[in-house]
Write a protein that holds these residues in place. Structure first.
Motif, short mmCIF file in Angstrom:
data_model
loop_
_atom_site.label_atom_id
_atom_site.label_comp_id
_atom_site.label_asym_id
_atom_site.label_seq_id
_atom_site.Cartn_x
_atom_site.Cartn_y
_atom_site.Cartn_z
N GLN A 38 0.80 -1.26 0.10
CA GLN A 38 0.03 -0.08 0.16
C GLN A 38 0.86 1.49 0.16
O GLN A 38 0.58 2.23 -0.48
N THR A 58 -5.76 1.95 5.55
CA THR A 58 -5.38 0.60 5.77
C THR A 58 -6.68 -0.31 6.19
O THR A 58 -6.80 -1.70 5.57
N LEU A 61 -8.71 -1.59 3.42
CA LEU A 61 -7.98 -2.32 2.52
C LEU A 61 -8.34 -3.79 3.10
O LEU A 61 -8.44 -4.71 2.39
#
Length: 70
Positions: A38, A58, A61
């Protein structure tokens, strides 16, 4: 050495792992590099910091990741 296999720090991708096994079985010379995919980089401390793990992007994700068993 010119062949580099990039992976996340936890080897989550089955595709990366399959490539690793194939390269190893063929006796190919290669190196692996862990990256926080990422961020585009991996750091042995910063990539695991609690504030890094709690970032909204995050968390979003990780909520997209699914696991299936045969």
């Amino acid at each position: 050495m010119s062949l580099v296999l990039y992976t996340d720090a936890h080897w989550i991708s089955p595709y990366v792992y399959s490539c690793f096994v194939a390269l190893h079985e063929k006796g190919a010379r290669f190196e692996t590099r862990s990256v926080a995919l990422q961020d585009g980089a991996w750091h042995h401390v910063d990539s695991y910091a609690p504030e890094r793990a709690a970032r909204p992007d995050t968390v979003a994700l990780w909520h997209k990741v699914t696991t299936a068993e045969d």
